[in-house]
Write an enzyme that holds these catalytic residues in place. Structure first.
Site, PDB file in Angstrom:
ATOM      1  N   GLY A 150    -106.591  46.493 -19.537  1.00 15.52           N
ATOM      2  CA  GLY A 150    -107.639  46.540 -20.560  1.00 15.52           C
ATOM      3  C   GLY A 150    -108.721  45.537 -20.223  1.00 15.52           C
ATOM      4  O   GLY A 150    -108.552  44.687 -19.331  1.00 15.52           O
ATOM      5  N   LEU A 151    -109.814  45.628 -20.947  1.00 16.99           N
ATOM      6  CA  LEU A 151    -110.956  44.733 -20.712  1.00 16.99           C
ATOM      7  C   LEU A 151    -110.564  43.275 -20.938  1.00 16.99           C
ATOM      8  O   LEU A 151    -109.595  42.992 -21.652  1.00 16.99           O
ATOM      9  CB  LEU A 151    -112.088  45.086 -21.685  1.00 16.99           C
ATOM     10  CG  LEU A 151    -112.799  46.421 -21.469  1.00 16.99           C
ATOM     11  CD1 LEU A 151    -113.655  46.755 -22.688  1.00 16.99           C
ATOM     12  CD2 LEU A 151    -113.665  46.366 -20.212  1.00 16.99           C
ATOM     13  N   SER A 152    -111.333  42.374 -20.384  1.00  9.31           N
ATOM     14  CA  SER A 152    -111.152  40.957 -20.683  1.00  9.31           C
ATOM     15  C   SER A 152    -111.363  40.760 -22.185  1.00  9.31           C
ATOM     16  O   SER A 152    -112.305  41.303 -22.764  1.00  9.31           O
ATOM     17  CB  SER A 152    -112.181  40.132 -19.900  1.00  9.31           C
ATOM     18  OG  SER A 152    -112.074  38.783 -20.260  1.00  9.31           O
ATOM     19  N   GLY A 153    -110.451  40.050 -22.810  1.00 11.45           N
ATOM     20  CA  GLY A 153    -110.571  39.804 -24.247  1.00 11.45           C
ATOM     21  C   GLY A 153    -110.010  40.926 -25.101  1.00 11.45           C
ATOM     22  O   GLY A 153    -110.067  40.874 -26.331  1.00 11.45           O
ATOM     23  N   SER A 154    -109.435  41.957 -24.460  1.00 10.08           N
ATOM     24  CA  SER A 154    -108.917  43.088 -25.244  1.00 10.08           C
ATOM     25  C   SER A 154    -107.637  42.694 -25.981  1.00 10.08           C
ATOM     26  O   SER A 154    -107.306  43.286 -27.015  1.00 10.08           O
ATOM     27  CB  SER A 154    -108.667  44.300 -24.335  1.00 10.08           C
ATOM     28  OG  SER A 154    -107.745  43.973 -23.320  1.00 10.08           O
ATOM     29  N   GLY A 155    -106.921  41.730 -25.424  1.00  6.78           N
ATOM     30  CA  GLY A 155    -105.685  41.285 -26.099  1.00  6.78           C
ATOM     31  C   GLY A 155    -104.439  41.393 -25.228  1.00  6.78           C
ATOM     32  O   GLY A 155    -103.327  41.244 -25.732  1.00  6.78           O
ATOM     33  N   LYS A 156    -104.617  41.619 -23.941  1.00 11.05           N
ATOM     34  CA  LYS A 156    -103.463  41.776 -23.040  1.00 11.05           C
ATOM     35  C   LYS A 156    -102.542  40.555 -23.085  1.00 11.05           C
ATOM     36  O   LYS A 156    -101.343  40.681 -23.303  1.00 11.05           O
ATOM     37  CB  LYS A 156    -103.931  41.994 -21.583  1.00 11.05           C
ATOM     38  CG  LYS A 156    -104.801  43.210 -21.380  1.00 11.05           C
ATOM     39  CD  LYS A 156    -105.250  43.331 -19.942  1.00 11.05           C
ATOM     40  CE  LYS A 156    -106.104  42.186 -19.430  1.00 11.05           C
ATOM     41  NZ  LYS A 156    -107.401  42.005 -20.130  1.00 11.05           N
ATOM     42  N   SER A 157    -103.121  39.376 -22.853  1.00  9.39           N
ATOM     43  CA  SER A 157    -102.304  38.149 -22.800  1.00  9.39           C
ATOM     44  C   SER A 157    -101.666  37.862 -24.148  1.00  9.39           C
ATOM     45  O   SER A 157    -100.495  37.490 -24.216  1.00  9.39           O
ATOM     46  CB  SER A 157    -103.149  36.938 -22.410  1.00  9.39           C
ATOM     47  OG  SER A 157    -103.765  37.174 -21.182  1.00  9.39           O
ATOM     48  N   SER A 178    -106.929  44.881 -14.241  1.00 11.74           N
ATOM     49  CA  SER A 178    -106.656  46.005 -13.335  1.00 11.74           C
ATOM     50  C   SER A 178    -107.557  47.200 -13.668  1.00 11.74           C
ATOM     51  O   SER A 178    -107.079  48.221 -14.163  1.00 11.74           O
ATOM     52  CB  SER A 178    -105.177  46.387 -13.332  1.00 11.74           C
ATOM     53  OG  SER A 178    -104.584  46.401 -14.606  1.00 11.74           O
TER      54      SER A 178
END
Ligand code: ADP
Length: 198
Positions: free
Chosen positions: A32-39, A106
């Protein structure tokens, strides 16, 4: 060089490692985009799995760029190599019988397909953390969008580098509609359904 290499079959197999852990190894691939919430979501999923007694490891895009991938930048070529290395590392974790969580933007479909091939499609669970670009820019947890818009950083995904969303992810999390807690519940439910955890 590969001509002189011979693959060693070790005495202890993946099955043996999984048996003493009482679990199955697999890779949860968050894209997902940076800041989407992956981490944020991956962290919480790992926390919950750990509390339940599962052996996990979280590979985080930023963290790996401090070490293993510190020689890589954000050009197309470097991003491709970044994902290749991460996929190879994730594959080793799966072989070790661990539930590995991979939180990397990714952005390219083709590279995620390659990662899936490296890790093995039966071990690979793609989780699309789907947050509209405008919302990611608003959240901007690391201040990176601001920098990208000011041209302090270039080739930033969503700004001047593309993001290719998954066409058929195993799990689709639309973060505008659900809380982190609900997202975690959905992922754990999927893992139970797959027989990866009980
Ligand atoms: P990424 O790892 O995709 O770059 P981060 O997890 O670092 O993103 O940042 C996402 C930000 O969005 C965090 O500050 C998080 O608290 C916030 N956020 C708000 N709502 C959600 C949600 N529903 N799911 C995930 N993150 C959320």
């Amino acid at each position: 060089m590969a001509d002189y290499l011979i693959w060693h079959n070790h005495k202890v197999s993946r099955k043996d490692r999984e048996k003493i852990k009482n679990q199955k190894g697999c890779a949860l691939w968050f894209t997902g985009l940076s800041g989407s919430g992956k981490s944020t979501i991956a962290n919480e999923v790992e926390y919950r799995l750990n509390k339940k007694g599962y052996h996990t490891y979280l590979l985080d895009g930023d963290n790996l760029r401090y070490g293993l991938n510190k020689d890589l930048g954000f050009s197309y070529k470097d991003r491709v190599e970044n994902i290749r290395r991460v996929a190879e590392v994730a594959k080793l974790f799966v072989d070790a019988g661990i539930i590995v969580l991979v939180a990397f933007i990714s952005p390219f479909l083709k590279e995620r397909e390659k990662a899936k091939k490296i890790i093995g499609k039966e071990n690979f669970i793609e989780i699309f953390v789907d947050t509209p670009l405008e919302e990611c820019m608003k959240r901007d947890p690391k201040g990176l969008y601001k920098k990208a818009l000011n041209k302090e950083i270039t080739e930033f995904t969503g700004i001047d580098s593309p993001y290719e969303p998954p066409e058929n992810p195993d799990i689709h999390i639309e973060t505008m509609g659900i809380s982190v807690e609900e997202a975690v519940k959905e992922i754990l439910g999927f893992l139970i359904g797959r027989g990866i955890i009980i």
